[in-house]
Structure formats: structure tokens, C-alpha cells
Design a protein around this motif. Structure first.
Motif, PDB file in Angstrom:
ATOM      1  N   ILE A   6      94.304 113.586  20.681  1.00  0.00           N
ATOM      2  CA  ILE A   6      94.040 114.070  19.335  1.00  0.00           C
ATOM      3  C   ILE A   6      92.786 114.935  19.385  1.00  0.00           C
ATOM      4  O   ILE A   6      91.732 114.496  19.866  1.00  0.00           O
ATOM      5  N   VAL A   7      92.879 116.168  18.914  1.00  0.00           N
ATOM      6  CA  VAL A   7      91.760 117.104  18.974  1.00  0.00           C
ATOM      7  C   VAL A   7      91.434 117.602  17.576  1.00  0.00           C
ATOM      8  O   VAL A   7      92.189 117.393  16.626  1.00  0.00           O
ATOM      9  N   ARG A   8      90.296 118.286  17.479  1.00  0.00           N
ATOM     10  CA  ARG A   8      89.843 118.749  16.164  1.00  0.00           C
ATOM     11  C   ARG A   8      89.184 120.114  16.282  1.00  0.00           C
ATOM     12  O   ARG A   8      88.567 120.432  17.310  1.00  0.00           O
ATOM     13  N   ASN A   9      89.269 120.890  15.235  1.00  0.00           N
ATOM     14  CA  ASN A   9      88.591 122.170  15.159  1.00  0.00           C
ATOM     15  C   ASN A   9      87.101 121.960  15.450  1.00  0.00           C
ATOM     16  O   ASN A   9      86.433 121.169  14.775  1.00  0.00           O
ATOM     17  N   LEU A  58      94.228 117.191  14.697  1.00  0.00           N
ATOM     18  CA  LEU A  58      93.911 116.331  13.566  1.00  0.00           C
ATOM     19  C   LEU A  58      94.267 117.003  12.248  1.00  0.00           C
ATOM     20  O   LEU A  58      94.703 116.341  11.302  1.00  0.00           O
ATOM     21  N   GLU A  59      94.119 118.325  12.208  1.00  0.00           N
ATOM     22  CA  GLU A  59      94.427 119.077  10.988  1.00  0.00           C
ATOM     23  C   GLU A  59      95.924 119.070  10.667  1.00  0.00           C
ATOM     24  O   GLU A  59      96.315 119.288   9.520  1.00  0.00           O
ATOM     25  N   LYS A  60      96.753 118.819  11.666  1.00  0.00           N
ATOM     26  CA  LYS A  60      98.210 118.790  11.465  1.00  0.00           C
ATOM     27  C   LYS A  60      98.771 117.443  11.950  1.00  0.00           C
ATOM     28  O   LYS A  60      99.881 117.384  12.447  1.00  0.00           O
ATOM     29  N   TYR A  61      97.982 116.410  11.782  1.00  0.00           N
ATOM     30  CA  TYR A  61      98.331 115.116  12.365  1.00  0.00           C
ATOM     31  C   TYR A  61      99.722 114.637  11.958  1.00  0.00           C
ATOM     32  O   TYR A  61     100.532 114.267  12.808  1.00  0.00           O
ATOM     33  N   ARG A  62     100.020 114.616  10.693  1.00  0.00           N
ATOM     34  CA  ARG A  62     101.308 114.071  10.238  1.00  0.00           C
ATOM     35  C   ARG A  62     102.483 114.861  10.799  1.00  0.00           C
ATOM     36  O   ARG A  62     103.549 114.298  11.065  1.00  0.00           O
ATOM     37  N   GLU A  63     102.285 116.142  10.972  1.00  0.00           N
ATOM     38  CA  GLU A  63     103.337 116.980  11.535  1.00  0.00           C
ATOM     39  C   GLU A  63     103.455 116.786  13.045  1.00  0.00           C
ATOM     40  O   GLU A  63     104.552 116.581  13.582  1.00  0.00           O
ATOM     41  N   ASP A  64     102.329 116.835  13.732  1.00  0.00           N
ATOM     42  CA  ASP A  64     102.337 116.756  15.195  1.00  0.00           C
ATOM     43  C   ASP A  64     102.742 115.386  15.716  1.00  0.00           C
ATOM     44  O   ASP A  64     103.313 115.266  16.803  1.00  0.00           O
ATOM     45  N   ILE A  65     102.443 114.340  14.949  1.00  0.00           N
ATOM     46  CA  ILE A  65     102.667 112.989  15.447  1.00  0.00           C
ATOM     47  C   ILE A  65     104.150 112.613  15.458  1.00  0.00           C
ATOM     48  O   ILE A  65     104.551 111.632  16.111  1.00  0.00           O
ATOM     49  N   GLU A  96     106.284 106.076  10.042  1.00  0.00           N
ATOM     50  CA  GLU A  96     105.455 105.661   8.912  1.00  0.00           C
ATOM     51  C   GLU A  96     104.376 104.661   9.301  1.00  0.00           C
ATOM     52  O   GLU A  96     103.374 104.515   8.600  1.00  0.00           O
ATOM     53  N   SER A  97     104.557 103.986  10.411  1.00  0.00           N
ATOM     54  CA  SER A  97     103.566 102.987  10.818  1.00  0.00           C
ATOM     55  C   SER A  97     102.272 103.610  11.322  1.00  0.00           C
ATOM     56  O   SER A  97     101.233 102.945  11.382  1.00  0.00           O
ATOM     57  N   VAL A  98     102.317 104.891  11.678  1.00  0.00           N
ATOM     58  CA  VAL A  98     101.118 105.548  12.224  1.00  0.00           C
ATOM     59  C   VAL A  98     100.811 106.870  11.529  1.00  0.00           C
ATOM     60  O   VAL A  98      99.895 107.591  11.924  1.00  0.00           O
ATOM     61  N   ALA A  99     101.566 107.200  10.485  1.00  0.00           N
ATOM     62  CA  ALA A  99     101.431 108.517   9.865  1.00  0.00           C
ATOM     63  C   ALA A  99     100.331 108.587   8.826  1.00  0.00           C
ATOM     64  O   ALA A  99      99.976 109.678   8.366  1.00  0.00           O
ATOM     65  N   ASN A 100      99.770 107.460   8.431  1.00  0.00           N
ATOM     66  CA  ASN A 100      98.706 107.462   7.444  1.00  0.00           C
ATOM     67  C   ASN A 100      97.459 108.101   8.043  1.00  0.00           C
ATOM     68  O   ASN A 100      97.048 107.755   9.145  1.00  0.00           O
ATOM     69  N   THR A 101      96.852 109.018   7.332  1.00  0.00           N
ATOM     70  CA  THR A 101      95.678 109.714   7.864  1.00  0.00           C
ATOM     71  C   THR A 101      94.387 109.259   7.221  1.00  0.00           C
ATOM     72  O   THR A 101      93.330 109.874   7.403  1.00  0.00           O
ATOM     73  N   GLU A 102      94.405 108.188   6.476  1.00  0.00           N
ATOM     74  CA  GLU A 102      93.187 107.727   5.817  1.00  0.00           C
ATOM     75  C   GLU A 102      92.245 107.111   6.844  1.00  0.00           C
ATOM     76  O   GLU A 102      92.626 106.262   7.636  1.00  0.00           O
ATOM     77  N   GLY A 103      91.008 107.561   6.793  1.00  0.00           N
ATOM     78  CA  GLY A 103      89.988 106.993   7.669  1.00  0.00           C
ATOM     79  C   GLY A 103      89.175 105.976   6.905  1.00  0.00           C
ATOM     80  O   GLY A 103      89.642 105.340   5.968  1.00  0.00           O
ATOM     81  N   GLY A 104      87.918 105.828   7.321  1.00  0.00           N
ATOM     82  CA  GLY A 104      87.058 104.871   6.653  1.00  0.00           C
ATOM     83  C   GLY A 104      86.666 105.353   5.267  1.00  0.00           C
ATOM     84  O   GLY A 104      86.507 106.533   5.015  1.00  0.00           O
TER      85      GLY A 104
END
Length: 255
Positions: free
Chosen positions: A37-40, A168-175, A187-195
Motif C-alpha cells: 500500500i503506497v501513498r502520494n 491509498l487514494e484508490k484503495y477501495r478500487e485497487d483492493i 467487504e471485510s477489508v474495504a472499509n477505509t476508516e482510520g483512527g
């Protein structure tokens, strides 16, 4: 600095570690498959600045004077054979070992502690000063001298091949591709909510450039822009692009 967190997942600090902790730590498939998982890079440094400096979530040692920082570094890193010279602000020992942000402070941020007139704590730095401190540290030492949240994501993974790069910016799509490969429910890992952060700061897009605002300004105004772009001008945009060139190139990012 990408780290392997599970059999399948690699990521770097400020690139989705909370997400991995929440949804991936107990996921294991017999399939031999690895993804990162990478980020801008521009957004990643903004995230560090907001989280660690504006919101002041660094350990209290970091908000005291340099001597306290040296004590902290020595207390927790001497077992690794790393010694500090407080008088000269120099670092000796194994440069392969990463230590807390104290190492980043030594040759750069310590200038703000030299006398009473210029004393400034870390939590008062502007974003420009923060980025310049990264540049100065890399020039003075190298990328190994950076705290792990600031080390390039490509560090230590050069030549390692991943089955999938998840942005990370396209997490739901890429995952989705990862879930299909591992045979797990999307659906078990598609939630992108952090702390969750309890704060009265107003968030949202901001038009004014805030790169020279001290961190105290954001706290006093109770404003934290949600768009990283307003923290950058052309100078900072280019500087981060140059410093994190390999992240930008390998993971195909643009500002």
C-alpha cells in the motif's frame, strides 16, 4: 520505508498502517501473494505534519529542549549501540538503525533551540520549515537519518516484486484485485476508516496557501485544511518531488 506487516501486506508509516491494523492483521491465505500500500508523497508529508506537529501527537520528549531529546534518544537507543554527542549535535554508531524523530532534529531543528530569542519548539514549525528540515537532514547525512515516517517508501524494497501496488487514494478500487487473488470477502477489508480524532478543528478544502503559517496558527484558529495542496507552493512542490523522486517515479504519482 515500506515494512512487511503480514504475510501478504507491506506498507510504510503514514500510508495506511492503521487500516492494515484494523482489517488485515488476521487475514492469511495459502496463496503466495504480496501487495504494498503506497501513498502520494506530497500527501504523506502533509499527513505527518498535521498529525504529529499540528495535533502534537509526538511524545512529550519532542516538545522539550534538545537536551531532553538527547536523553530520550540515549535512553531508548543505546542498546543498539547508538550514541549522541549533545555538544556537537552529532550522531555516531550504526547509521542503519532508525531512531525516533530525534535524529531528524539534530542538525536541522536544533537551530531553533540555540538561545532564548530564537527558541522555538517543534510544535511551532511551519510546513516550509518542516520540509526544509527534511532536505537539510538528507543533505547532511542521507535518507537513513530520517525518522521512519519520513523515509521514502521505496527504501529497503528496491528490487522486490509485488503482485499488486495498492494506492491509498484508490484503495477501495485497487483492493478488489487483491481480494480476488487471496479469496477473501471484499467487504471485510474495504472499509477505509482510520483512527478517529477528537478535535474541534474545522476541516475542509482551503484556498489560501498556508505553507508559512506556524503550527500554532492552525491550533489557534482551529483550522486544519483537508487539502494538502494548500500547504505547497512551487518551491515546496518541486523540493518534495526531488527528495522523493523514486517514490514518485516507481509508484507513478503526480502532485
Amino acid at each position: 520505508m515500506a515494512e512487511r506487516l503480514t504475510k501478504h501486506v507491506w506498507t510504510s508509516p503514514k500510508c495506511g498502517m492503521t487500516l492494515v491494523d484494523n482489517y488485515w492483521m488476521n487475514v492469511e491465505s495459502p496463496v503466495d501473494y504480496e501487495f504494498v500500500i503506497v501513498r502520494n508523497p506530497w500527501a504523506r508529508l502533509y499527513s505527518f505534519y498535521v498529525n504529529k506537529i499540528i495535533y502534537k501527537t509526538l511524545p512529550q520528549h519532542y516538545y522539550k529542549d534538545v537536551e531532553h531529546i538527547c536523553d530520550y534518544v540515549e535512553k531508548y537507543n543505546n542498546p543498539r549501540g547508538l550514541l549522541t554527542d549533545f555538544k556537537n549535535f552529532e550522531i555516531f554508531g550504526d547509521h542503519d538503525q532508525h531512531i525516533p524523530i530525534g535524529r531528524l532534529l539534530f542538525k536541522t531543528w536544533t537551530t531553533y533551540f540555540e538561545d532564548e530569542e530564537t527558541t522555538r519548539s517543534i510544535n511551532e514549525l511551519s510546513f516550509r520549515e518542516f520540509i526544509h528540515s527534511i532536505r537539510d537532514t538528507v543533505e547532511e547525512y542521507n535518507y537513513r537519518a530520517l525518522e521512519r515516517h519520513l523515509t521514502p517508501q521505496t527504501y529497503f524494497i528496491d528490487g522486490h516484486e509485488f503482485n499488486k501496488v495498492v494506492k491509498l487514494e484508490k484503495y477501495r478500487e485497487d483492493i478488489k484485485e487483491v481480494c480476488e487473488a487471496l479469496g477473501i470477502e471484499y467487504e471485510s477489508v474495504a472499509n477505509t476508516e482510520g483512527g478517529k480524532r477528537n478535535t474541534n478543528h474545522k476541516t475542509g478544502p482551503y484556498e489560501e496557501n498556508v505553507s508559512d503559517k506556524p503550527a500554532t496558527w492552525f491550533r489557534e484558529k482551529c483550522i486544519v485544511p483537508s487539502n494538502y495542496q494548500c500547504f505547497y507552493d512551487e518551491e515546496l512542490k518541486k523540493l518534495v518531488g526531488d527528495l522523493y523522486f523514486y517514490d514518485v517515479e516507481k509508484f507513478e504519482y503526480e502532485f
